[in-house]
Design an enzyme around this catalytic site. Structure first.
Site, PDB file in Angstrom:
ATOM      1  N   GLU A  49      57.648  54.365  12.335  1.00  0.00           N
ATOM      2  CA  GLU A  49      57.326  55.723  11.897  1.00  0.00           C
ATOM      3  C   GLU A  49      58.358  56.167  10.856  1.00  0.00           C
ATOM      4  O   GLU A  49      59.554  56.031  11.098  1.00  0.00           O
ATOM      5  CB  GLU A  49      57.376  56.681  13.090  1.00  0.00           C
ATOM      6  CG  GLU A  49      56.921  58.072  12.713  1.00  0.00           C
ATOM      7  CD  GLU A  49      56.908  59.045  13.880  1.00  0.00           C
ATOM      8  OE1 GLU A  49      57.188  58.652  15.021  1.00  0.00           O
ATOM      9  OE2 GLU A  49      56.611  60.211  13.625  1.00  0.00           O
ATOM     10  N   GLU A 105      57.679  56.933  19.879  1.00  0.00           N
ATOM     11  CA  GLU A 105      56.667  56.941  20.933  1.00  0.00           C
ATOM     12  C   GLU A 105      55.674  55.789  20.835  1.00  0.00           C
ATOM     13  O   GLU A 105      54.552  55.914  21.305  1.00  0.00           O
ATOM     14  CB  GLU A 105      55.933  58.283  20.877  1.00  0.00           C
ATOM     15  CG  GLU A 105      55.047  58.496  19.636  1.00  0.00           C
ATOM     16  CD  GLU A 105      55.708  59.323  18.538  1.00  0.00           C
ATOM     17  OE1 GLU A 105      56.947  59.321  18.445  1.00  0.00           O
ATOM     18  OE2 GLU A 105      54.973  59.952  17.756  1.00  0.00           O
ATOM     19  N   ASN A 106      56.055  54.665  20.251  1.00  0.00           N
ATOM     20  CA  ASN A 106      55.142  53.520  20.109  1.00  0.00           C
ATOM     21  C   ASN A 106      54.336  53.283  21.378  1.00  0.00           C
ATOM     22  O   ASN A 106      54.876  53.306  22.474  1.00  0.00           O
ATOM     23  CB  ASN A 106      55.938  52.255  19.815  1.00  0.00           C
ATOM     24  CG  ASN A 106      57.139  52.540  18.950  1.00  0.00           C
ATOM     25  OD1 ASN A 106      56.990  53.004  17.836  1.00  0.00           O
ATOM     26  ND2 ASN A 106      58.323  52.323  19.490  1.00  0.00           N
ATOM     27  N   GLU A 129      54.115  66.775  16.529  1.00  0.00           N
ATOM     28  CA  GLU A 129      55.499  67.101  16.886  1.00  0.00           C
ATOM     29  C   GLU A 129      55.668  68.522  17.432  1.00  0.00           C
ATOM     30  O   GLU A 129      56.313  68.728  18.452  1.00  0.00           O
ATOM     31  CB  GLU A 129      56.438  66.849  15.709  1.00  0.00           C
ATOM     32  CG  GLU A 129      56.553  65.376  15.303  1.00  0.00           C
ATOM     33  CD  GLU A 129      56.980  64.448  16.443  1.00  0.00           C
ATOM     34  OE1 GLU A 129      57.455  64.938  17.484  1.00  0.00           O
ATOM     35  OE2 GLU A 129      56.814  63.220  16.291  1.00  0.00           O
ATOM     36  N   HIS A 189      59.451  63.904  26.209  1.00  0.00           N
ATOM     37  CA  HIS A 189      58.847  64.108  24.885  1.00  0.00           C
ATOM     38  C   HIS A 189      58.082  62.858  24.426  1.00  0.00           C
ATOM     39  O   HIS A 189      56.907  62.937  24.071  1.00  0.00           O
ATOM     40  CB  HIS A 189      59.953  64.468  23.885  1.00  0.00           C
ATOM     41  CG  HIS A 189      59.496  64.662  22.476  1.00  0.00           C
ATOM     42  ND1 HIS A 189      59.403  65.905  21.891  1.00  0.00           N
ATOM     43  CD2 HIS A 189      59.102  63.776  21.524  1.00  0.00           C
ATOM     44  CE1 HIS A 189      58.977  65.769  20.648  1.00  0.00           C
ATOM     45  NE2 HIS A 189      58.785  64.482  20.392  1.00  0.00           N
ATOM     46  N   GLU A 190      58.749  61.724  24.464  1.00  0.00           N
ATOM     47  CA  GLU A 190      58.090  60.504  23.978  1.00  0.00           C
ATOM     48  C   GLU A 190      56.910  60.140  24.873  1.00  0.00           C
ATOM     49  O   GLU A 190      55.869  59.699  24.393  1.00  0.00           O
ATOM     50  CB  GLU A 190      59.081  59.339  23.887  1.00  0.00           C
ATOM     51  CG  GLU A 190      60.339  59.604  23.064  1.00  0.00           C
ATOM     52  CD  GLU A 190      60.079  60.168  21.674  1.00  0.00           C
ATOM     53  OE1 GLU A 190      59.020  59.865  21.099  1.00  0.00           O
ATOM     54  OE2 GLU A 190      60.939  60.918  21.166  1.00  0.00           O
ATOM     55  N   GLY A 209      66.163  59.833  17.537  1.00  0.00           N
ATOM     56  CA  GLY A 209      66.360  59.840  18.980  1.00  0.00           C
ATOM     57  C   GLY A 209      65.557  58.756  19.676  1.00  0.00           C
ATOM     58  O   GLY A 209      66.072  57.999  20.492  1.00  0.00           O
ATOM     59  N   ALA A 210      64.282  58.671  19.314  1.00  0.00           N
ATOM     60  CA  ALA A 210      63.391  57.716  19.967  1.00  0.00           C
ATOM     61  C   ALA A 210      62.061  57.722  19.237  1.00  0.00           C
ATOM     62  O   ALA A 210      61.804  58.609  18.430  1.00  0.00           O
ATOM     63  CB  ALA A 210      63.175  58.127  21.417  1.00  0.00           C
ATOM     64  N   HIS A 259      53.873  62.186  24.040  1.00  0.00           N
ATOM     65  CA  HIS A 259      53.212  61.760  22.804  1.00  0.00           C
ATOM     66  C   HIS A 259      52.035  60.827  23.088  1.00  0.00           C
ATOM     67  O   HIS A 259      51.161  60.682  22.247  1.00  0.00           O
ATOM     68  CB  HIS A 259      54.193  61.015  21.897  1.00  0.00           C
ATOM     69  CG  HIS A 259      54.907  61.880  20.897  1.00  0.00           C
ATOM     70  ND1 HIS A 259      54.268  62.825  20.129  1.00  0.00           N
ATOM     71  CD2 HIS A 259      56.212  61.923  20.513  1.00  0.00           C
ATOM     72  CE1 HIS A 259      55.149  63.411  19.310  1.00  0.00           C
ATOM     73  NE2 HIS A 259      56.336  62.889  19.539  1.00  0.00           N
TER      74      HIS A 259
HETATM   75  N1  PHE Z   1      58.395  60.575  16.300  1.00  0.00           N
HETATM   76  C1  PHE Z   1      59.658  60.606  16.955  1.00  0.00           C
HETATM   77  C2  PHE Z   1      59.630  61.791  17.881  1.00  0.00           C
HETATM   78  O1  PHE Z   1      59.826  62.903  17.538  1.00  0.00           O
HETATM   79  C3  PHE Z   1      60.890  60.691  16.135  1.00  0.00           C
HETATM   80  C4  PHE Z   1      60.960  60.173  14.756  1.00  0.00           C
HETATM   81  C5  PHE Z   1      61.644  60.886  13.830  1.00  0.00           C
HETATM   82  C6  PHE Z   1      60.365  59.016  14.359  1.00  0.00           C
HETATM   83  C7  PHE Z   1      61.736  60.475  12.549  1.00  0.00           C
HETATM   84  C8  PHE Z   1      60.430  58.610  13.064  1.00  0.00           C
HETATM   85  C9  PHE Z   1      61.109  59.329  12.168  1.00  0.00           C
HETATM   86  O2  PHE Z   1      59.286  61.650  18.983  1.00  0.00           O
HETATM   87 ZN    ZN Z   2      58.073  63.634  18.707  1.00  0.00          ZN
END
Ligand code: PHE
Ligand code: ZN
Length: 814
Positions: free
Chosen positions: A120, A263-264, A319, A296-297, A260-261, A300
């Site tokens: 991402e 969400e794949n 988001e 959070h993840e 931070g992380a 998603h």
């Molecule tokens: N999508 C991720 C999240 O908010 C974080 C992320 C930020 C990923 C910037 C890619 C680039 O859960």
């Molecule tokens: Zn997110």
């Protein structure tokens, strides 16, 4: 270079299936991607396709098993165009990439001995040529081949369907993800990892296996994250009716990670900072962050993965909504009354240039990941819930999930689902998605004693007025209150309340019901009254912030702390009915950044001196009181620890040294460290030198003292590790404005130097630091000149990344 939201066009082709074969070697990785491509039936017929791709070494291309000759395709700098193609074909592309040399940490890269990915937003194009955009959804099958000894664990999205051994010590695994997904949700991990395992039984009785992968010998550090995950899974079922959809859910913790992380699907990849926790090494704040980010993840999976964004300008669709769900979760599951306060502080502290929740343009998509999209986006969802009411909001969410499952959609689609489910017209409300700055609400009041009428007059300064809920209460001396939510839709509105026996004190914008700046001419008595009596914890806190800001700003011209204030402060300190975490927040002085926001021209020294003075005065005048509260809080839980440590800040250095020495948890140790000097820092270093996450804290503690130069040369400083860079430089640029903004300009030059070095290594991380210069025009002439000079120096650097270029040019307004 600039991309506009209005220029969106549907993809020329769809790719419904992709079969990836990735062979990992010590020098390079070989990627063979076979996909099924078909023309988009809804657009004008076209016989070429433009694939995205970067930093790859192309080996061959085959269409329907026929290898192309060079006249049949055209490699561009960041594209690959295939010409004279049929409407439907199988495409096979073989490329070579170099994960070992990838310092941008986007795409496939190596972190220590671990291969991992971050796709991402547009990292997949560094792995293979593809239609790397969120509205192209494909089913992925992934085969990973690697050395058996070095990389015994091979992970990707979905379910493990086959595995085997090959000659020369290689082994392979095959993963299949049954859910169609955009390329940014692809993930893979390969390395010698440990894991912990648990399971979760869903509401329909399915058993889900949960695994968290980590560095060797770190299993114990993952337990809290696992508990958090299970809590989040349960909550999402109960509150939103959302069940997990695969049989396996995995998290992998990595040391080098840009954010931070991510969400794949089925394989979240985390910065280890947001997984690892043990009380000796992690603070209460770390625990809090882990629980929030794991949730959070996970959330998603529905808001982001099952329903994704049509294009990146719609980022807040996933988001803003997911931050909101995460907040909803933490408000529901925590006993603390201070969650809302933390959320609002985060929103206000963001130092980025403001853009709309749904931006209209950008140069680098990565720069869209801002507080506007995330935190303000969450506020927009929260306002919808307030306006529609919880039941209608719930129906809206259900409709959204049912209507768009499996699709890539827009913020407008989301709002339409809310309208359709509630019957409420949100046309005016939608302005929140396109309006950029923070709106101001100016409130005045009148009281008519003979008619017993009280009137609030609410004005907004917007050209087109916004629709928002204004939560208020009228408080009277006998401690009764009339609470209501005012529906604001016009430039100016009056609300009259009947039968109000005495002139009340208005509690305005309770729980921060709309993301606005609210102005009301409170006098000191009213603020003190709200601080002590308001039933809404956020409103109490807010009254305190206003009161303190008011005094601090006055103190810039005259250093004198009013007796009345000290009395109220003491009341709060001893309020034993209140949540201790709330008291801790209320006795902490507002940050210098928060204060700066009240001034058209920031007076760096003035703010700093006033704040120091207030702190010193309180410490002297309430010495015994602070001691008493400090000693009576045995620190049995996070709330007590926060109060204890807020008091410690006002006590003597000796007290801090004692706490530092005796601490049995990181919260207490780190709070004390922040008040001590180099000796304590040295012993802290000795104690923790083998724990990178704790050493990050050590770097931050130095940075808060303004000690940078020496630290940049420290053997443990590693510019390639984003956590380390943020720990030192981000903290330097934000935690101690008096040092960063030193009149000599040294702080500015130093940061600019580092941005330039970092830009060549990792543009994402470099760009994160530019925000420190964003508000340069708010400072005095002298400082403006130096900050501008530094921005220009960065701007003129040849080969600057798009990431940094965009932010610097925005700041300079070129
Ligand atoms: N999508 C991720 C999240 O908010 C974080 C992320 C930020 C990923 C910037 C890619 C680039 O859960
Ligand atoms: Zn997110």
């Amino acid at each position: 270079m600039v991309k506009y939201r209005r220029d969106y066009t549907a993809p020329t082709h769809y790719i419904d299936e992709i079969d990836l074969r990735i062979e990992l070697g010590e020098e390079k990785a070989v990627v063979v991607a076979k996909s099924h491509v078909r023309i988009n039936p809804d657009i004008k017929k076209i016989d070429q396709i433009v694939l995205n791709g970067e930093e790859q070494n192309l080996q061959y291309i085959k269409i329907d098993d026929q290898q192309l000759i060079s006249s049949q395709y055209e490699p561009g700098e960041k594209t690959l165009t295939l010409k004279n193609i049929p409407d439907r074909f199988t495409l096979e592309i073989r490329t070579e990439i170099k994960p070992q040399e990838n310092t941008s940490l986007m795409g496939l890269y190596k972190s220590n001995d671990l291969f991992c990915t971050k796709c991402e937003s547009e990292g997949f194009r560094k792995i293979t040529y593809f239609l790397d955009r969120p509205d192209v959804l494909a089913k992925y099958t992934v085969t990973i081949i690697a050395d058996k000894k070095l990389y015994p664990v091979l992970l990707s999205n979905g379910n493990l369907v086959a595995s085997g051994e090959l000659e020369s010590n290689l082994h392979w695994v095959k993963w299949e993800d049954p859910f169609r997904k955009p390329s940014y949700l692809f993930a893979m991990v390969a390395g010698d990892l440990d894991y912990i395992e648990d399971y979760f039984i869903t509401m329909s009785g399915r058993k889900i296996q949960l695994r968290i992968f980590c560095d060797k010998n770190y299993q114990d550090h993952c337990k809290f994250a696992m508990t958090s995950l299970k809590k989040a899974m349960k909550w999402d079922e109960e509150k939103y009716g959302r069940e997990y959809d695969l049989y396996l859910f995995m998290i992998a913790a990595v040391r080098d990670f840009n954010s931070g992380a991510t969400e794949n699907k089925g394989l979240n990849i985390f910065n280890s900072k947001y997984i690892f926790a043990n009380p000796k090494m992690a603070t209460d704040q770390d625990y809090e962050n882990i629980s929030r980010i794991v949730a959070h993840e996970y959330f998603h999976n529905w808001t982001g993965n099952r329903i994704t964004c049509r294009d990146w300008f719609q980022l807040s669709l996933k988001e803003g909504l997911t931050v909101f769900r995460e907040q909803d979760f933490s408000e529901d599951t925590s006993s603390l009354t201070t969650k809302r306060i933390d959320e609002v502080i985060t929103l206000r502290d963001s130092q980025f240039l403001e853009h709309p929740v749904r931006p209209d343009s950008c140069i680098e998509i990565r720069n869209l990941y801002t507080a506007a999209v995330y935190e303000k986006g969450a506020e927009v969802i929260r306002m919808m819930r307030t306006i529609l009411g919880k039941d209608a909001f719930c129906r809206g969410m259900d409709l959204y999930f049912n209507r768009f499952d499996g699709q890539a959609v827009t913020c407008d689609d989301f709002v339409r689902a809310m309208e359709d489910a509630s019957g409420v017209d949100l046309t005016q409300f939608k302005l929140w998605y396109s309006q950029a700055s923070t709106p101001e609400l100016h409130v005045t009041s009148k009281y008519n004693p003979s008619k017993k009428q009280y009137t609030l007059i609410v004005k907004q300064n917007e050209k087109s007025p916004l629709h928002m809920p204004l939560s208020i209460a009228l408080l009277t001396s006998n401690n009764s209150e009339i609470a209501s939510i005012l529906n604001i839709t016009q430039a100016e509105q009056e609300f009259t309340f009947e039968n109000i026996a005495e002139k009340p004190v208005p509690s305005l914008l309770r729980d921060f019901s709309a993301p606005v700046k609210l102005f009301y001419a409170y006098d000191d008595k009213e603020l003190a009254f709200l601080m002590e009596n308001d039933k809404n914890p956020f409103a109490r806190f807010e009254a305190g912030q206003r009161y303190m800001a008011k005094i601090l700003l006055q103190m810039i011209s005259k250093l004198e702390l009013p007796e009345d204030f000290i009395l109220v402060f003491k009341q709060i300190l001893f309020d034993n009915k209140a949540d201790k975490a709330l008291i801790a927040k209320m006795i902490s002085l507002p940050s210098e950044t928060y204060l700066a926001d009240f001034m058209t021209q920031v007076n760096v020294e003035g703010i700093h001196e006033a704040r120091e003075f207030m702190h010193k005065e309180l410490a002297e005048k309430l010495k015994e009181e602070f001691e008493q509260v400090y000693k009576s809080n045995l620190a049995n839980d996070a709330a007590e620890r926060s109060l204890k440590n807020a008091c410690l800040g006002y006590l003597t250095v000796q007290q801090a040294a004692l706490q530092f020495k005796n601490a049995n948890n990181m919260t207490d140790q780190y709070a004390a460290l922040g008040l001590l000097g180099s000796e304590a820092l040295e012993s802290f270093y000795k104690q923790w030198k083998h724990e990178p996450l704790v050493i990050d804290k050590w770097f931050s503690a130095w940075a808060a003292l303004g000690e940078i130069k020496k630290l940049l040369k420290h053997p443990d400083f590693n510019i390639k590790n984003p956590n380390r860079v943020r720990a030192l430089l981000q903290v330097f640029a934000t935690a101690n404005p008096a040092v960063f903004h030193a009149r000599s300009g040294e702080g500015y030059r130093l940061l600019a130097d580092q941005i330039l070095i970092l830009d060549k290594i990792n543009p994402n991380v470099a760009a994160n630091l530019v925000g420190a210069f964003a508000k340069w025009k708010r400072f005095d002439r002298e400082r403006q000149v130096i900050m501008k000079e530094q921005l220009e120096r960065i701007f003129n650097e040849p080969g600057l990344s798009k990431n940094v270029y965009e932010l610097v040019s925005e700041a300079l307004c070129v």
